[in-house]
Design a protein around this motif. Structure first.
Motif, PDB file in Angstrom:
ATOM      1  N   PHE A 361      -8.981  -5.963 -11.205  1.00  0.00           N
ATOM      2  CA  PHE A 361      -8.563  -4.634 -10.744  1.00  0.00           C
ATOM      3  C   PHE A 361      -8.348  -4.634  -9.229  1.00  0.00           C
ATOM      4  O   PHE A 361      -7.317  -4.148  -8.735  1.00  0.00           O
ATOM      5  CB  PHE A 361      -9.614  -3.593 -11.128  1.00  0.00           C
ATOM      6  N   PHE A 362      -9.322  -5.192  -8.480  1.00  0.00           N
ATOM      7  CA  PHE A 362      -9.201  -5.224  -7.021  1.00  0.00           C
ATOM      8  C   PHE A 362      -8.145  -6.234  -6.575  1.00  0.00           C
ATOM      9  O   PHE A 362      -7.487  -6.033  -5.554  1.00  0.00           O
ATOM     10  CB  PHE A 362     -10.559  -5.515  -6.382  1.00  0.00           C
ATOM     11  N   GLY A 363      -7.975  -7.321  -7.346  1.00  0.00           N
ATOM     12  CA  GLY A 363      -6.919  -8.270  -7.017  1.00  0.00           C
ATOM     13  C   GLY A 363      -5.545  -7.648  -7.144  1.00  0.00           C
ATOM     14  O   GLY A 363      -4.682  -7.799  -6.263  1.00  0.00           O
ATOM     15  N   PHE A 364      -5.323  -6.917  -8.243  1.00  0.00           N
ATOM     16  CA  PHE A 364      -4.063  -6.202  -8.427  1.00  0.00           C
ATOM     17  C   PHE A 364      -3.872  -5.148  -7.335  1.00  0.00           C
ATOM     18  O   PHE A 364      -2.777  -4.937  -6.826  1.00  0.00           O
ATOM     19  CB  PHE A 364      -4.035  -5.532  -9.798  1.00  0.00           C
ATOM     20  N   MET A 365      -4.952  -4.455  -6.990  1.00  0.00           N
ATOM     21  CA  MET A 365      -4.872  -3.416  -5.967  1.00  0.00           C
ATOM     22  C   MET A 365      -4.483  -4.021  -4.616  1.00  0.00           C
ATOM     23  O   MET A 365      -3.619  -3.484  -3.904  1.00  0.00           O
ATOM     24  CB  MET A 365      -6.210  -2.680  -5.842  1.00  0.00           C
ATOM     25  N   LEU A 366      -5.118  -5.139  -4.261  1.00  0.00           N
ATOM     26  CA  LEU A 366      -4.824  -5.788  -2.991  1.00  0.00           C
ATOM     27  C   LEU A 366      -3.387  -6.291  -2.957  1.00  0.00           C
ATOM     28  O   LEU A 366      -2.678  -6.141  -1.952  1.00  0.00           O
ATOM     29  CB  LEU A 366      -5.790  -6.951  -2.762  1.00  0.00           C
ATOM     30  N   SER A 367      -2.937  -6.869  -4.061  1.00  0.00           N
ATOM     31  CA  SER A 367      -1.563  -7.342  -4.144  1.00  0.00           C
ATOM     32  C   SER A 367      -0.582  -6.183  -4.040  1.00  0.00           C
ATOM     33  O   SER A 367       0.441  -6.266  -3.345  1.00  0.00           O
ATOM     34  CB  SER A 367      -1.355  -8.090  -5.465  1.00  0.00           C
ATOM     35  N   GLY A 368      -0.896  -5.069  -4.708  1.00  0.00           N
ATOM     36  CA  GLY A 368      -0.032  -3.893  -4.632  1.00  0.00           C
ATOM     37  C   GLY A 368       0.033  -3.326  -3.223  1.00  0.00           C
ATOM     38  O   GLY A 368       1.100  -2.915  -2.756  1.00  0.00           O
ATOM     39  N   ALA A 369      -1.114  -3.308  -2.544  1.00  0.00           N
ATOM     40  CA  ALA A 369      -1.139  -2.818  -1.167  1.00  0.00           C
ATOM     41  C   ALA A 369      -0.265  -3.693  -0.269  1.00  0.00           C
ATOM     42  O   ALA A 369       0.467  -3.197   0.600  1.00  0.00           O
ATOM     43  CB  ALA A 369      -2.579  -2.799  -0.640  1.00  0.00           C
ATOM     44  N   GLY A 370      -0.319  -5.007  -0.511  1.00  0.00           N
ATOM     45  CA  GLY A 370       0.507  -5.916   0.280  1.00  0.00           C
ATOM     46  C   GLY A 370       1.987  -5.698   0.045  1.00  0.00           C
ATOM     47  O   GLY A 370       2.777  -5.619   0.990  1.00  0.00           O
ATOM     48  N   LEU A 371       2.371  -5.575  -1.211  1.00  0.00           N
ATOM     49  CA  LEU A 371       3.793  -5.373  -1.519  1.00  0.00           C
ATOM     50  C   LEU A 371       4.292  -4.028  -1.002  1.00  0.00           C
ATOM     51  O   LEU A 371       5.434  -3.911  -0.551  1.00  0.00           O
ATOM     52  CB  LEU A 371       4.011  -5.485  -3.027  1.00  0.00           C
ATOM     53  N   GLY A 372       3.426  -3.001  -1.072  1.00  0.00           N
ATOM     54  CA  GLY A 372       3.805  -1.701  -0.529  1.00  0.00           C
ATOM     55  C   GLY A 372       3.998  -1.758   0.975  1.00  0.00           C
ATOM     56  O   GLY A 372       4.933  -1.156   1.521  1.00  0.00           O
ATOM     57  N   LEU A 373       3.120  -2.461   1.655  1.00  0.00           N
ATOM     58  CA  LEU A 373       3.221  -2.614   3.100  1.00  0.00           C
ATOM     59  C   LEU A 373       4.498  -3.371   3.485  1.00  0.00           C
ATOM     60  O   LEU A 373       5.112  -3.120   4.522  1.00  0.00           O
ATOM     61  CB  LEU A 373       1.988  -3.365   3.614  1.00  0.00           C
ATOM     62  N   TYR A 374       4.902  -4.288   2.629  1.00  0.00           N
ATOM     63  CA  TYR A 374       6.062  -5.147   2.892  1.00  0.00           C
ATOM     64  C   TYR A 374       7.392  -4.427   2.669  1.00  0.00           C
ATOM     65  O   TYR A 374       8.377  -4.677   3.368  1.00  0.00           O
ATOM     66  CB  TYR A 374       5.983  -6.364   1.959  1.00  0.00           C
ATOM     67  N   ALA A 375       7.448  -3.522   1.695  1.00  0.00           N
ATOM     68  CA  ALA A 375       8.716  -3.014   1.168  1.00  0.00           C
ATOM     69  C   ALA A 375       9.649  -2.429   2.216  1.00  0.00           C
ATOM     70  O   ALA A 375      10.780  -2.911   2.395  1.00  0.00           O
ATOM     71  CB  ALA A 375       8.430  -1.983   0.070  1.00  0.00           C
ATOM     72  N   THR A 376       9.227  -1.377   2.927  1.00  0.00           N
ATOM     73  CA  THR A 376      10.133  -0.702   3.859  1.00  0.00           C
ATOM     74  C   THR A 376      10.489  -1.556   5.069  1.00  0.00           C
ATOM     75  O   THR A 376      11.664  -1.619   5.448  1.00  0.00           O
ATOM     76  CB  THR A 376       9.534   0.642   4.307  1.00  0.00           C
ATOM     77  N   PRO A 377       9.529  -2.231   5.729  1.00  0.00           N
ATOM     78  CA  PRO A 377       9.924  -3.104   6.845  1.00  0.00           C
ATOM     79  C   PRO A 377      10.922  -4.175   6.433  1.00  0.00           C
ATOM     80  O   PRO A 377      11.853  -4.483   7.183  1.00  0.00           O
ATOM     81  CB  PRO A 377       8.591  -3.727   7.278  1.00  0.00           C
ATOM     82  N   SER A 378      10.771  -4.723   5.232  1.00  0.00           N
ATOM     83  CA  SER A 378      11.678  -5.777   4.781  1.00  0.00           C
ATOM     84  C   SER A 378      13.082  -5.251   4.537  1.00  0.00           C
ATOM     85  O   SER A 378      14.067  -5.786   5.053  1.00  0.00           O
ATOM     86  CB  SER A 378      11.130  -6.407   3.493  1.00  0.00           C
ATOM     87  N   ILE A 379      13.198  -4.195   3.741  1.00  0.00           N
ATOM     88  CA  ILE A 379      14.528  -3.688   3.409  1.00  0.00           C
ATOM     89  C   ILE A 379      15.220  -3.091   4.624  1.00  0.00           C
ATOM     90  O   ILE A 379      16.440  -3.214   4.785  1.00  0.00           O
ATOM     91  CB  ILE A 379      14.446  -2.669   2.248  1.00  0.00           C
ATOM     92  N   ASP A 380      14.453  -2.465   5.518  1.00  0.00           N
ATOM     93  CA  ASP A 380      15.072  -1.913   6.721  1.00  0.00           C
ATOM     94  C   ASP A 380      15.573  -3.026   7.631  1.00  0.00           C
ATOM     95  O   ASP A 380      16.639  -2.914   8.241  1.00  0.00           O
ATOM     96  CB  ASP A 380      14.080  -1.031   7.477  1.00  0.00           C
TER      97      ASP A 380
END
Length: 472
Positions: A361-380
């Motif tokens: 559960f925490f592994g998925f949460m940490l991975s999700g937090a990372g991908l969320g943090l990545y999304a907008t800076p990357s696409i912008d």
């Protein structure tokens, strides 16, 4: 840039997010509801696997072409074409009683996604600028990354309590609502040059490479990894890749515009996007392991992804704010590190049931937090650092990296897991299948560190501003 009222901007943003959800949430639900469809239609597992992978594969193969077409014929027009294809494809699935309509619908959904993703990104670039663009792209990311993250839970819940066909009925409704919300926005296209012929040669070689790779990876275990056919397919992919590069470098109308990769931040954003989407293989192996070896139901395993979804959605907006304050580099680096740590946690399969569930559960949460943090800076970064007249094709290449990364990440992780499981080494099959994803996450971190500067996403090429004024 086109100007629009606050109300018009809100309608447009919601319409774009709904358009993106037609693929990332509804079409991708096949990943989690496949067994229900197989049982209902009485199809083979091989046919089901083909149906599951076809949409992402066709999207990845055609998205670059669609991005270039959107620059020429209009980004709004191609978005509408994509939504119409989504409706027809979903209708095929709703009416399916055998494999023909199922496969046809999945192919049409792939074409739909190829049209929608680059054209909606280009519409955002043409309509908004600065912080407004970054905010709009963060909502686009919520539709994309958030939709993908909620597929297991929402798709599974709809299939369990309403029936799997309702997923695609809702997809039709969402497509119609999206079309209504986008009806008043102005068209956007690039000025045409004399060299606008489509590169059919490069396109067909590229499609051949992707098909050969996909069949080799997804069918390698069944055919035999050292069988003549499997080795031939890998050989075709390698020779095709070399031939593609040699031929394309001599052309001025390249299928994939290699000049874009001379822009270091664009190259870094696109490369890391491919690699971090491939990390999705962690989810399929973990879910298969939990269900097959730990006795969890599909719905129970889906519940473990709730933390991933919530963290991802929250961190997308935080990533947007960090982008505006510190630039793209720091949040993208932090994202790759967080995703890697999350992967490592889910690989701790030696833990007993309760402890493993908590860790996953925490592994998925940490991975999700990372991908969320990545999304907008990357696409912008990808959108803001390319010339305006190439926004569509650049967006197409960027989103091609998402689709192909997702498709091959799932295929490779599942292939490693299945191959080791077939030898009887159940204890190491899941950890090995999961840890394969570190091979994607660490190079993503390296690519970001080597190519992304602090202010890269805020640097818009001069040609972009000039053309945006002249061409709207």
């Amino acid at each position: 840039m086109m100007k629009t009222s606050n109300q018009g901007a809100t309608k447009m943003t919601i319409g774009i997010v709904l358009a993106v959800l037609t693929f990332w949430l509804f079409a991708q639900s096949m990943v989690s509801v496949g067994p229900a469809i197989q049982k209902d239609l009485g199809i083979s597992l091989g046919t089901l696997n083909i149906a599951v992978s076809l949409t992402a594969l066709f999207s990845g193969m055609f998205i670059v072409a669609a991005g270039g077409i959107s620059d020429k014929v209009g980004r709004k027009k191609l978005t509408y074409i994509g939504l119409v294809l989504s409706i027809i494809g979903s209708l095929c699935l709703v009416l399916a009683q055998e494999s023909i309509l199922l496969i046809s619908g999945r192919v049409l959904q792939g074409f739909s996604a190829a049209c929608i993703m680059p054209s909606t990104i280009a519409l955002v670039r043409a309509t908004f600028q600065g912080a407004d663009r970054q905010r709009a792209l963060s909502y686009w990311s919520i539709g994309s990354w958030g939709g993908g993250g909620s597929t297991y839970l929402i798709g599974g819940a709809i299939a369990t309590y309403m029936g799997w066909r309702w997923i695609f009925i809702l997809a039709i409704v969402i497509s119609l609502v999206s079309m209504y919300l986008l009806k008043d926005i102005a068209e956007s296209k690039a000025k045409q040059s004399s060299n606008s012929r489509f590169d059919f040669t490069g396109f067909f070689i590229f499609v051949g490479i992707m098909l050969a790779l996909n069949v080799a990876i997804t069918r390698g275990e069944e055919l035999g990894w050292t069988s003549p056919l499997t080795l031939t397919l890998f050989g075709v992919a390698l020779v095709g890749a070399a031939l593609f590069f040699i031929i394309e470098m001599k052309k001025s109308n390249q299928f994939i515009d290699f000049s874009l990769f001379k822009i270091k931040p664009y190259m870094g954003a696109t490369t890391s996007n491919f690699l971090l989407n491939a990390v999705a293989g962690t989810f399929i192996v973990t879910n298969m392991y939990i269900q097959l070896s730990r006795g969890f139901s599909a719905f129970q395993s889906g519940l473990l992804t709730i933390g991933n979804l919530v963290a991802l959605l929250v961190m997308i907006r935080i990533g947007e704010r960090l982008l505006q304050k510190v630039g793209a580099r720091k949040p993208m680096i932090a994202a790759a590190i967080m995703s890697s740590l999350g992967i490592c946690l889910t690989a701790l399969t030696f833990l007993p049931d309760v402890a493993y569930v908590i860790v996953v559960f925490f592994g998925f949460m940490l991975s999700g937090a990372g991908l969320g943090l990545y999304a907008t800076p990357s696409i912008d970064t990808a959108v803001a650092t390319v010339p305006f007249d190439k926004t569509g094709v650049a967006s197409g290449i960027y989103k091609m990296s998402s689709s192909l990364g997702f498709s091959f990440g799932l295929a490779i992780s599942a292939a490693v897991y299945g191959a080791i499981l077939a030898t009887g080494n159940e204890a190491i099959a899941a950890p090995a299948g999961i840890m394969v994803n570190i091979v994607f996450a660490i190079p993503a971190l390296i690519a970001i560190m080597l190519t992304i500067g602090k202010a890269d996403s805020k640097k818009v090429p001069k040609i972009s501003i000039e053309k945006s004024i002249a061409e709207q």
